[in-house]
Motif scaffolding. Structure first.
Motif, short mmCIF file in Angstrom:
data_model
loop_
_atom_site.label_atom_id
_atom_site.label_comp_id
_atom_site.label_asym_id
_atom_site.label_seq_id
_atom_site.Cartn_x
_atom_site.Cartn_y
_atom_site.Cartn_z
N LEU A 355 0.83 -1.20 0.00
CA LEU A 355 0.00 0.00 0.00
C LEU A 355 0.87 1.25 0.00
N SER A 356 1.88 1.26 0.82
CA SER A 356 2.80 2.40 0.88
C SER A 356 3.58 2.56 -0.42
N ASP A 357 4.03 1.43 -1.00
CA ASP A 357 4.79 1.50 -2.25
C ASP A 357 3.96 2.14 -3.36
N LYS A 358 2.70 1.73 -3.47
CA LYS A 358 1.87 2.27 -4.56
C LYS A 358 1.56 3.74 -4.32
N TRP A 359 1.25 4.09 -3.08
CA TRP A 359 0.93 5.48 -2.77
C TRP A 359 2.14 6.38 -3.03
N GLN A 360 3.32 5.84 -2.79
CA GLN A 360 4.54 6.59 -3.06
C GLN A 360 4.83 6.62 -4.57
N ASP A 361 4.53 5.53 -5.27
CA ASP A 361 4.72 5.50 -6.72
C ASP A 361 3.90 6.60 -7.40
N TYR A 362 2.73 6.87 -6.85
CA TYR A 362 1.87 7.91 -7.43
C TYR A 362 2.37 9.31 -7.08
N GLY A 363 3.36 9.41 -6.21
CA GLY A 363 3.92 10.69 -5.84
C GLY A 363 3.13 11.43 -4.79
N GLN A 364 2.23 10.73 -4.05
CA GLN A 364 1.38 11.42 -3.08
C GLN A 364 1.96 11.40 -1.68
N GLY A 365 2.44 10.25 -1.24
CA GLY A 365 2.96 10.14 0.12
C GLY A 365 3.50 8.74 0.36
N GLN A 366 3.99 8.50 1.55
CA GLN A 366 4.52 7.17 1.86
C GLN A 366 4.03 6.63 3.18
N ILE A 367 3.45 7.48 4.03
CA ILE A 367 2.94 7.03 5.32
C ILE A 367 1.48 6.63 5.14
N VAL A 368 1.20 5.36 5.37
CA VAL A 368 -0.16 4.84 5.22
C VAL A 368 -0.46 3.95 6.42
N ASP A 369 -1.74 3.63 6.58
CA ASP A 369 -2.14 2.73 7.64
C ASP A 369 -3.41 2.01 7.20
N ALA A 370 -3.57 0.77 7.68
CA ALA A 370 -4.76 -0.03 7.37
C ALA A 370 -5.18 -0.76 8.64
N TYR A 371 -6.27 -0.30 9.25
CA TYR A 371 -6.72 -0.80 10.54
C TYR A 371 -7.89 -1.77 10.33
N PRO A 372 -7.72 -3.07 10.69
CA PRO A 372 -8.81 -4.04 10.50
C PRO A 372 -9.92 -3.83 11.53
N LEU A 373 -11.17 -3.92 11.06
CA LEU A 373 -12.33 -3.67 11.91
C LEU A 373 -13.36 -4.79 11.72
N VAL A 374 -14.18 -4.97 12.71
CA VAL A 374 -15.25 -5.95 12.63
C VAL A 374 -16.55 -5.26 13.03
N TYR A 375 -17.66 -5.68 12.40
CA TYR A 375 -18.96 -5.09 12.75
C TYR A 375 -19.54 -5.82 13.96
N ARG A 376 -19.98 -5.05 14.94
CA ARG A 376 -20.65 -5.60 16.12
C ARG A 376 -21.92 -4.79 16.37
N ASP A 377 -23.01 -5.51 16.62
CA ASP A 377 -24.27 -4.83 16.94
C ASP A 377 -24.65 -4.98 18.41
N ASP A 378 -23.66 -5.43 19.23
CA ASP A 378 -23.92 -5.64 20.66
C ASP A 378 -22.95 -4.86 21.53
N LEU A 379 -22.56 -3.67 21.06
CA LEU A 379 -21.55 -2.91 21.79
C LEU A 379 -22.01 -2.53 23.19
N ALA A 380 -23.31 -2.33 23.35
CA ALA A 380 -23.81 -1.95 24.68
C ALA A 380 -23.69 -3.09 25.69
N ASP A 381 -23.51 -4.33 25.20
CA ASP A 381 -23.49 -5.49 26.11
C ASP A 381 -22.08 -6.00 26.36
N LEU A 382 -21.07 -5.38 25.75
CA LEU A 382 -19.70 -5.86 25.92
C LEU A 382 -19.18 -5.52 27.32
N ASP A 383 -18.57 -6.49 27.95
CA ASP A 383 -18.02 -6.28 29.28
C ASP A 383 -16.70 -5.51 29.19
#
Length: 606
Positions: A355-383
């Motif tokens: 991801l960083s290599d391609k973003w840098q190849d395009y001349g835009q930047g080199q610092i990137v991040d990709a944060y994995p997420l999961v969908y939860r519909d029970d956030l109010a019940d999490l301990d």
């Protein structure tokens, strides 16, 4: 170019010398020509007129006619279109194939409607295309170019700096406020011509307040509501997501001939274009490179870029927000939905280094991040966790289905740029929606504050937002946020009438047609017969008389200060009283000096 680039309709976009490639120029010209033909244009004719020009050996009276010159000969081309005599093109013709491939993309972007006819495929402009063309109308062709207006001045500053100073921020804020104050007194002027089916009617003048995304309270609130609609759609349709951060770096481009850092304006104008290049890269499926997701394939490294890739190889839905850092540098936060998973079940967009290599190849930047997420519909019940929402996309390391040790959970979650965990002063943990939503809510709150609207009765818009950042969007003409086309279509469908209501509307519309037909002497129609119009020539002919005439035609005349509207709209005001100031630069009330280039009054009435 910006709207077409955002719709992923340009292959290469703007080049380093601020020009566009020949084929991208062809794409622009094709859309402009289609917009001028509301009745539709056959594909074969379209290729001849725009890309090839009319064959001088076939049609007399034409010479040196290329696709670039069709506008000069529009009257003659119309007569040729009536005769339908163009040289047939087959599948081996490069221009024909280029156009045939481009039109479906334009249709997917909502700018063109394609139909079939005995003569071949026909391209019709949509209202979105007409709006796009009309948005490019300049208010005053002969404005005083010696004056540097606020927006232009900001753009000049952004073109020459890679970091915005405090004094510049202060000026940006005052420039935007000055602009908003000025347009309060502006009106859009239109000539509205209306006719019945017999051609009877007249013309009247109409004015409309000068409303933009920066001063229209209703539009501002609808924008935030639409963002929430997009999130709700993702909640219903996606099981996971990846929150990607793509930064901009003024010194990324490797060019020995250009040692100076690039300006903020250049980075801002390229960031969306490079994002779409990135999505095209991710969606492509090269047969020459092994997929690192497959068993036995080595992982990605920069020195293996020619033989392996970790890209998802499919097009993903997304919500994208453009933000500006305190230096004024643009960066993107993008939520990609339903991302492929790795062998551990973790949402895996692609290797961070790739991801960083391609973003840098395009001349835009080199610092990137990709944060994995999961969908939860029970956030109010999490301990042991507190969230402001009951559902949303949250940190996969903490709340995903896996067997990671607690030490790895903390290490991996802390390795990302965005901290989704709560803080001592604010124990609430973040969802991806709340993270993006907080920035956008502050943006919309600042907009409402600039319009003078009160937000005390709602906690939707919270915190403070730097006004100079609003000016950055204004000066660069960039959108605050956007969504993928498929999400846009989905939430638009959600806002349509349900089946029962739609049937009622269709029934009412048929009744209106029946009444109109009775007015022209065709009083035998019934609703059932109207369902079979395609099979009843007489019915179709009668209805055609009703609906074929242009009932209303609206012509844009210009943008005026309220006090400078032509005297015909205000009988007590003498037109001569504003004619002299309009054309005399020595007059203190010279309109061009007001900064937004209203057209000279005489231009409308000459």
């Amino acid at each position: 170019m910006g709207p077409l680039t955002e719709r992923d309709l340009l292959a290469h976009g703007v080049t380093s010398d601020d020009s566009i490639t020949k084929r991208d120029e062809d794409r622009v010209r094709l859309l402009k020509f289609i917009a001028s033909k509301p009745e539709g244009i056959v594909l074969n004719h379209l290729v001849h007129y725009v890309l090839k020009g009319v064959n001088p050996d076939t049609y007399s009276g034409f010479y040196d006619l290329t696709g670039d010159e069709w506008e000069r000969h529009d009257y003659a081309l119309d007569s040729i279109a009536d005769n339908g005599e163009t040289v047939p093109l087959n599948g081996s013709d490069a221009d024909y194939q280029f156009t045939r491939r481009f039109l479906p993309r334009a249709e997917d972007a909502g700018l063109v409607r394609l139909t079939d006819s005995p003569a071949g495929q026909v391209a019709h402009p949509t209202t979105d295309l007409l709006d796009l063309i009309s948005a490019g109308i300049t208010e005053t062709p002969n404005a005083d170019s010696s004056l540097v207006y606020d927006r232009e001045f900001i753009r000049k500053v952004l073109k020459t700096t890679s970091s915005v100073s405090d004094s510049q921020k202060e000026f940006f804020s005052s420039a935007l406020q000055s602009y908003l104050n000025r347009i309060e007194d502006y009106r859009l002027a239109f000539d509205v011509q209306h006719y019945d089916h017999r051609g009877r009617g007249g013309s009247r003048r109409m004015t409309k307040d000068y409303k933009t995304r920066f001063n229209d309270e209703g539009r501002i609130k609808r924008g935030f509501a639409r963002f929430n609609d997009a999130l709700e759609h993702a909640y219903d349709s996606a099981e996971n997501a990846v929150l990607v951060t793509l930064t901009s770096d003024p010194g990324t481009r490797h060019d020995d001939d250009r040692p100076d850092p690039r300006g903020i304006l250049e980075l801002t104008e390229s960031v969306n274009e490079n994002f779409h290049r990135l999505t095209q890269y991710m969606a492509s499926d090269p047969s020459t490179k092994d997929d690192t997701r497959e068993p036995g394939i080595v992982s990605y490294r920069s020195d293996r870029a020619d033989v392996v890739t970790s890209r998802p190889r499919e097009r993903l839905d997304y919500i994208k927000a453009l933000e500006f850092t305190e230096r004024g540098l643009p960066h993107l936060h993008v939520l990609f939905f339903d991302v492929p998973t790795d062998e551990n079940g973790m949402p895996f967009l692609m290797h961070k280094q790739e991801l960083s290599d391609k973003w840098q190849d395009y001349g835009q930047g080199q610092i990137v991040d990709a944060y994995p997420l999961v969908y939860r519909d029970d956030l109010a019940d999490l301990d042991g966790a507190e969230f402001a929402e009951d559902q949303g996309f949250v940190c996969w390391y903490r709340y995903g289905d896996h067997n990671l040790a607690s030490s790895k959970v903390e290490t991996r979650s802390r390795s990302h740029q965005i901290d989704m965990a709560g803080e001592d002063e604010n124990p609430m943990q973040k969802t991806a929606g709340s993270y993006l939503g907080k920035y956008l809510s502050m943006t919309f709150a600042a907009l409402l504050d600039e319009t003078g609207a009160s937000t005390d009765d709602s906690d939707t818009y919270s915190d403070k937002f730097a006004t100079w950042k609003l000016a950055m969007y204004w000066a660069t003409e960039k959108r605050f946020w956007s969504i993928s086309r498929s999400i846009e279509r989905a939430i638009d469908r959600d806002s349509q009438l349900d089946d029962e209501e739609a049937r009622a509307v269709r029934w009412a519309a048929k009744q209106d047609v029946m009444l109109a037909c009775e007015a022209i002497g065709e009083d035998h129609f019934t609703v059932d017969e109207l369902d079979d119009l395609e099979e009843v020539d007489r019915n179709r002919s009668a209805v055609s008389q009703v609906v074929s005439s242009p009932f209303v035609n609206i012509e844009y005349l210009g943008t005026y200060r309220y006090d400078d509207l032509p005297s015909q709209w205000f009988p007590t005001r003498q037109l001569a009283s504003v004619e002299k100031p309009v054309h005399d630069p020595d007059e203190p009330l010279h309109l061009a000096s007001r900064g937004d280039r209203p057209p000279p009054t005489a231009d409308v009435w000459s």
